[in-house]
Design a protein around this motif. Structure first.
Motif, PDB file in Angstrom:
ATOM      1  N   PHE A  71      33.934  13.654   8.063  1.00  0.00           N
ATOM      2  CA  PHE A  71      34.667  14.580   7.200  1.00  0.00           C
ATOM      3  C   PHE A  71      36.151  14.630   7.556  1.00  0.00           C
ATOM      4  CE2 PHE A  71      36.072  18.883   6.043  1.00  0.00           C
ATOM      5  CZ  PHE A  71      35.858  18.807   4.676  1.00  0.00           C
ATOM      6  N   GLY A  72      36.467  14.735   8.841  1.00  0.00           N
ATOM      7  CA  GLY A  72      37.863  14.825   9.263  1.00  0.00           C
ATOM      8  C   GLY A  72      38.655  13.585   8.866  1.00  0.00           C
ATOM      9  N   ALA A  73      38.043  12.405   9.023  1.00  0.00           N
ATOM     10  CA  ALA A  73      38.718  11.161   8.656  1.00  0.00           C
ATOM     11  C   ALA A  73      38.939  11.095   7.144  1.00  0.00           C
ATOM     12  CB  ALA A  73      37.901   9.965   9.124  1.00  0.00           C
ATOM     13  N   ALA A  74      37.965  11.553   6.379  1.00  0.00           N
ATOM     14  CA  ALA A  74      38.106  11.536   4.923  1.00  0.00           C
ATOM     15  C   ALA A  74      39.216  12.477   4.466  1.00  0.00           C
ATOM     16  CB  ALA A  74      36.778  11.918   4.268  1.00  0.00           C
ATOM     17  N   ILE A  75      39.313  13.650   5.098  1.00  0.00           N
ATOM     18  CA  ILE A  75      40.362  14.605   4.738  1.00  0.00           C
ATOM     19  C   ILE A  75      41.735  14.051   5.104  1.00  0.00           C
ATOM     20  CG2 ILE A  75      41.328  16.888   5.307  1.00  0.00           C
ATOM     21  CD1 ILE A  75      38.974  17.001   3.399  1.00  0.00           C
ATOM     22  N   ARG A  76      41.856  13.453   6.300  1.00  0.00           N
ATOM     23  CA  ARG A  76      43.150  12.865   6.698  1.00  0.00           C
ATOM     24  C   ARG A  76      43.560  11.759   5.731  1.00  0.00           C
ATOM     25  NH1 ARG A  76      41.054  13.907  11.761  1.00  0.00           N
ATOM     26  NH2 ARG A  76      40.074  11.861  11.916  1.00  0.00           N
ATOM     27  N   GLU A  77      42.609  10.935   5.314  1.00  0.00           N
ATOM     28  CA  GLU A  77      42.902   9.857   4.376  1.00  0.00           C
ATOM     29  C   GLU A  77      43.344  10.415   3.020  1.00  0.00           C
ATOM     30  OE1 GLU A  77      40.075   6.715   2.228  1.00  0.00           O
ATOM     31  OE2 GLU A  77      40.137   6.472   4.416  1.00  0.00           O
ATOM     32  N   LEU A  78      42.684  11.468   2.561  1.00  0.00           N
ATOM     33  CA  LEU A  78      43.059  12.105   1.297  1.00  0.00           C
ATOM     34  C   LEU A  78      44.464  12.694   1.381  1.00  0.00           C
ATOM     35  CD1 LEU A  78      42.277  13.211  -1.550  1.00  0.00           C
ATOM     36  CD2 LEU A  78      41.510  15.258  -0.356  1.00  0.00           C
ATOM     37  N   MET A  79      44.757  13.391   2.475  1.00  0.00           N
ATOM     38  CA  MET A  79      46.079  14.005   2.624  1.00  0.00           C
ATOM     39  C   MET A  79      47.161  12.940   2.691  1.00  0.00           C
ATOM     40  SD  MET A  79      45.272  17.404   4.949  1.00  0.00           S
ATOM     41  CE  MET A  79      46.115  16.756   6.310  1.00  0.00           C
TER      42      MET A  79
END
Length: 173
Positions: A71-79
């Motif tokens: 989840f954290g990696a996906a959020i960082r990628e989205l941001m």
């Protein structure tokens, strides 16, 4: 006493000249074979449900992300893809103000806004506003450690406001 579930001992299977009784496993195999035959006539496979049309490719699809991610990696990628990294970091500063400046200073000051590299901080008294102005260069360094190099270029300190002044001559109270 006979068990009614026992196929071998049922009264119907005791008739001479009849075919020998089938075991439970044989009956199950016959039922499965019949179900498969019925499904083949309908054009479907048992257990697969009805297919309404051809399915798409099974591999990773462009724009779909491929394998699952943390989840954290996906959020960082989205941001990063949306350019929200700096705004999120600044929001983190607003949320963690006591952790950045310390509890005593945070009790008397609060960040108000961040715009074009300038962080505006409000103080609850002129004394604390003066103290914060003296610490502003240290605060800029500390904030840039948190947010990244040269994100905050200046800290603007505003003291308590006494409200808008009335136009006209000076008045003595």
């Amino acid at each position: 006493m006979t068990d009614p579930q026992d196929v071998h001992n049922s009264p119907d299977s005791q008739n001479p000249g009849d075919t020998p009784a089938k075991s439970g496993i044989e009956l199950a195999r016959e039922a499965l074979a019949q179900a498969r035959a019925d499904a083949a006539k309908r054009g479907s496979v048992p257990g697969q449900g009805k297919r309404k049309g051809p399915r798409g490719p099974r591999g990773p699809q462009p724009g779909r992300g491929g394998d699952p991610k943390l989840f954290g990696a996906a959020i960082r990628e989205l941001m990063a893809s949306r350019g929200w990294e700096q705004r999120a970091a600044v929001g983190g500063v607003f949320g963690n103000w006591p952790g950045i400046v310390g509890p005593e200073l945070a009790e008397h000051t609060r960040p108000e806004k961040f715009e074009d590299g300038e962080l505006t901080v409000a103080a609850d008294s002129t004394t604390w506003a003066t103290q914060l102005r003296l610490l502003s260069s240290t605060l800029v360094k500390r904030l840039n450690e948190e947010l990244g190099h040269n994100t905050v270029r200046r800290v603007k300190v505003v003291g308590p406001s006494s409200g808008p002044r009335r136009p006209g001559a000076w008045r003595v109270r």
